[in-house]
Design a protein around this motif. Structure first.
Motif, PDB file in Angstrom:
ATOM      1  N   MET A  44       0.832  -1.203   0.000  1.00 18.24           N
ATOM      2  CA  MET A  44       0.000   0.000   0.000  1.00 18.24           C
ATOM      3  C   MET A  44       0.867   1.253   0.000  1.00 18.24           C
ATOM      4  O   MET A  44       2.007   1.209   0.443  1.00 18.24           O
ATOM      5  N   THR A  45       0.283   2.348  -0.460  1.00 19.15           N
ATOM      6  CA  THR A  45       0.953   3.641  -0.330  1.00 19.15           C
ATOM      7  C   THR A  45       0.937   4.040   1.139  1.00 19.15           C
ATOM      8  O   THR A  45       0.241   3.419   1.958  1.00 19.15           O
ATOM      9  N   GLN A  46       1.657   5.100   1.477  1.00 16.98           N
ATOM     10  CA  GLN A  46       1.650   5.585   2.857  1.00 16.98           C
ATOM     11  C   GLN A  46       0.278   6.091   3.259  1.00 16.98           C
ATOM     12  O   GLN A  46      -0.030   6.199   4.439  1.00 16.98           O
ATOM     13  N   PHE A  90      -3.584   3.740  14.094  1.00 16.98           N
ATOM     14  CA  PHE A  90      -2.874   2.648  13.429  1.00 16.98           C
ATOM     15  C   PHE A  90      -2.079   3.193  12.230  1.00 16.98           C
ATOM     16  O   PHE A  90      -0.876   2.955  12.105  1.00 16.98           O
ATOM     17  N   TRP A  91      -2.738   3.971  11.346  1.00 15.61           N
ATOM     18  CA  TRP A  91      -2.066   4.505  10.168  1.00 15.61           C
ATOM     19  C   TRP A  91      -1.063   5.592  10.526  1.00 15.61           C
ATOM     20  O   TRP A  91       0.007   5.685   9.928  1.00 15.61           O
ATOM     21  N   ARG A  92      -1.378   6.400  11.502  1.00 14.15           N
ATOM     22  CA  ARG A  92      -0.444   7.444  11.931  1.00 14.15           C
ATOM     23  C   ARG A  92       0.858   6.812  12.412  1.00 14.15           C
ATOM     24  O   ARG A  92       1.949   7.287  12.085  1.00 14.15           O
ATOM     25  N   GLU A  93       0.734   5.746  13.178  1.00 14.20           N
ATOM     26  CA  GLU A  93       1.936   5.075  13.679  1.00 14.20           C
ATOM     27  C   GLU A  93       2.714   4.404  12.551  1.00 14.20           C
ATOM     28  O   GLU A  93       3.945   4.404  12.550  1.00 14.20           O
ATOM     29  N   LEU A  94       2.006   3.837  11.576  1.00 13.45           N
ATOM     30  CA  LEU A  94       2.700   3.229  10.440  1.00 13.45           C
ATOM     31  C   LEU A  94       3.520   4.257   9.665  1.00 13.45           C
ATOM     32  O   LEU A  94       4.690   4.037   9.374  1.00 13.45           O
ATOM     33  N   VAL A  95       2.893   5.379   9.330  1.00 12.53           N
ATOM     34  CA  VAL A  95       3.598   6.368   8.500  1.00 12.53           C
ATOM     35  C   VAL A  95       4.727   7.070   9.245  1.00 12.53           C
ATOM     36  O   VAL A  95       5.593   7.664   8.615  1.00 12.53           O
ATOM     37  N   THR A  96       4.732   6.970  10.564  1.00 12.87           N
ATOM     38  CA  THR A  96       5.860   7.520  11.314  1.00 12.87           C
ATOM     39  C   THR A  96       6.924   6.465  11.586  1.00 12.87           C
ATOM     40  O   THR A  96       7.864   6.711  12.336  1.00 12.87           O
ATOM     41  N   PHE A 116      -6.619 -12.835  10.774  1.00 11.01           N
ATOM     42  CA  PHE A 116      -5.304 -13.220  10.263  1.00 11.01           C
ATOM     43  C   PHE A 116      -4.223 -12.614  11.142  1.00 11.01           C
ATOM     44  O   PHE A 116      -4.411 -11.560  11.753  1.00 11.01           O
ATOM     45  N   GLU A 117      -3.086 -13.277  11.172  1.00 11.26           N
ATOM     46  CA  GLU A 117      -1.891 -12.720  11.780  1.00 11.26           C
ATOM     47  C   GLU A 117      -1.223 -11.866  10.713  1.00 11.26           C
ATOM     48  O   GLU A 117      -1.101 -12.299   9.563  1.00 11.26           O
ATOM     49  N   ALA A 118      -0.839 -10.656  11.066  1.00  8.95           N
ATOM     50  CA  ALA A 118      -0.233  -9.772  10.077  1.00  8.95           C
ATOM     51  C   ALA A 118       0.857  -8.927  10.711  1.00  8.95           C
ATOM     52  O   ALA A 118       0.846  -8.654  11.913  1.00  8.95           O
ATOM     53  N   ARG A 119       1.779  -8.548   9.867  1.00 10.91           N
ATOM     54  CA  ARG A 119       2.842  -7.622  10.252  1.00 10.91           C
ATOM     55  C   ARG A 119       2.869  -6.535   9.185  1.00 10.91           C
ATOM     56  O   ARG A 119       3.136  -6.810   8.023  1.00 10.91           O
ATOM     57  N   TYR A 120       2.542  -5.315   9.597  1.00  6.66           N
ATOM     58  CA  TYR A 120       2.547  -4.161   8.714  1.00  6.66           C
ATOM     59  C   TYR A 120       3.879  -3.445   8.907  1.00  6.66           C
ATOM     60  O   TYR A 120       4.176  -2.976  10.005  1.00  6.66           O
ATOM     61  N   ALA A 121       4.657  -3.369   7.831  1.00  8.62           N
ATOM     62  CA  ALA A 121       5.982  -2.761   7.922  1.00  8.62           C
ATOM     63  C   ALA A 121       6.087  -1.558   6.996  1.00  8.62           C
ATOM     64  O   ALA A 121       5.912  -1.693   5.785  1.00  8.62           O
ATOM     65  N   PRO A 122       6.353  -0.382   7.563  1.00  6.55           N
ATOM     66  CA  PRO A 122       6.543   0.793   6.716  1.00  6.55           C
ATOM     67  C   PRO A 122       7.877   0.698   5.977  1.00  6.55           C
ATOM     68  O   PRO A 122       8.868   0.223   6.519  1.00  6.55           O
ATOM     69  N   VAL A 123       7.870   1.133   4.729  1.00  7.73           N
ATOM     70  CA  VAL A 123       9.087   1.204   3.916  1.00  7.73           C
ATOM     71  C   VAL A 123       9.474   2.671   3.865  1.00  7.73           C
ATOM     72  O   VAL A 123       8.701   3.490   3.377  1.00  7.73           O
ATOM     73  N   LYS A 124      10.633   2.985   4.385  1.00  9.12           N
ATOM     74  CA  LYS A 124      11.043   4.380   4.477  1.00  9.12           C
ATOM     75  C   LYS A 124      11.811   4.819   3.241  1.00  9.12           C
ATOM     76  O   LYS A 124      12.609   4.072   2.693  1.00  9.12           O
ATOM     77  N   GLY A 125      11.552   6.054   2.834  1.00  8.38           N
ATOM     78  CA  GLY A 125      12.264   6.656   1.721  1.00  8.38           C
ATOM     79  C   GLY A 125      13.540   7.314   2.200  1.00  8.38           C
ATOM     80  O   GLY A 125      13.975   7.129   3.346  1.00  8.38           O
ATOM     81  N   GLU A 126      14.136   8.117   1.332  1.00  6.05           N
ATOM     82  CA  GLU A 126      15.423   8.742   1.620  1.00  6.05           C
ATOM     83  C   GLU A 126      15.396   9.667   2.831  1.00  6.05           C
ATOM     84  O   GLU A 126      16.375   9.768   3.545  1.00  6.05           O
ATOM     85  N   GLY A 128      13.628   9.232   5.452  1.00  2.00           N
ATOM     86  CA  GLY A 128      13.231   8.483   6.631  1.00  2.00           C
ATOM     87  C   GLY A 128      11.738   8.458   6.874  1.00  2.00           C
ATOM     88  O   GLY A 128      11.280   8.005   7.913  1.00  2.00           O
ATOM     89  N   VAL A 129      10.968   8.956   5.912  1.00  2.00           N
ATOM     90  CA  VAL A 129       9.511   8.975   6.020  1.00  2.00           C
ATOM     91  C   VAL A 129       8.957   7.781   5.241  1.00  2.00           C
ATOM     92  O   VAL A 129       9.453   7.447   4.164  1.00  2.00           O
ATOM     93  N   ALA A 130       7.924   7.155   5.774  1.00  2.48           N
ATOM     94  CA  ALA A 130       7.323   6.004   5.105  1.00  2.48           C
ATOM     95  C   ALA A 130       6.751   6.417   3.751  1.00  2.48           C
ATOM     96  O   ALA A 130       6.016   7.398   3.655  1.00  2.48           O
ATOM     97  N   THR A 131       7.107   5.676   2.725  1.00  5.99           N
ATOM     98  CA  THR A 131       6.590   5.935   1.383  1.00  5.99           C
ATOM     99  C   THR A 131       5.579   4.888   0.967  1.00  5.99           C
ATOM    100  O   THR A 131       4.798   5.106   0.048  1.00  5.99           O
TER     101      THR A 131
END
Length: 140
Positions: A44-46, A90-96, A116-126, A128-131
């Motif tokens: 997903m996008t941020q 939930f989303w605020r914490e992911l994007v940070t 379901f068991e899930a792990r949501y992992a933010p992918v950080k850009g250059e 350091g912000v989740a992209t």
């Protein structure tokens, strides 16, 4: 002639770096394909817009790709949760940059709730912000 030799050397160095980058991209693509074979994956996008859902995830929730791609993640949540402060947090914490892990209720295409068991992992850009956010999901 010295100028020509220097430019030729610079070009060779640039080509070597390009080949190394190309090789690294192929390696990362292979790694991601291995993860997708082993687990259900949702990308997903941020902002929570679903960009990609692998075959395993689609089977688990009973959706066709065109029903999810481009939609917000909330379509997979109960309406009460999607409207809640918990969901916003939930989303605020992911994007940070915080990883979220645990049991999550998803709404199956048939309208039933599935856990379901899930792990949501933010992918950080250059900067350091989740992209984007990648969710790895398995059946409980």
């Amino acid at each position: 002639m010295a100028f020509y030799n220097r430019k030729k050397l610079e070009l060779q160095e640039a080509l070597a770096k390009l080949e190394a980058a190309k090789s690294r991209v192929q390696e990362l693509e292979s790694d991601f394909q291995a993860v997708e074979k082993a687990m259900a994956v949702l990308v997903m996008t941020q902002d929570g817009i679903i960009e990609r859902a692998n075959h395993r995830f689609l089977e688990m929730v009973g959706y066709q790709p065109e029903a999810l791609i481009g939609q917000h993640h909330r379509v997979l949540c109960t309406s009460d949760y999607a409207k809640s402060e918990d969901y916003i947090r939930f989303w605020r914490e992911l994007v940070t940059g915080n990883v979220k892990q645990g049991s999550f209720a998803f709404v199956h295409a048939d309208g039933n709730e599935v856990l379901f068991e899930a792990r949501y992992a933010p992918v950080k850009g250059e900067q350091g912000v989740a992209t984007r956010v990648i969710a790895l999901i398995s059946e409980s």
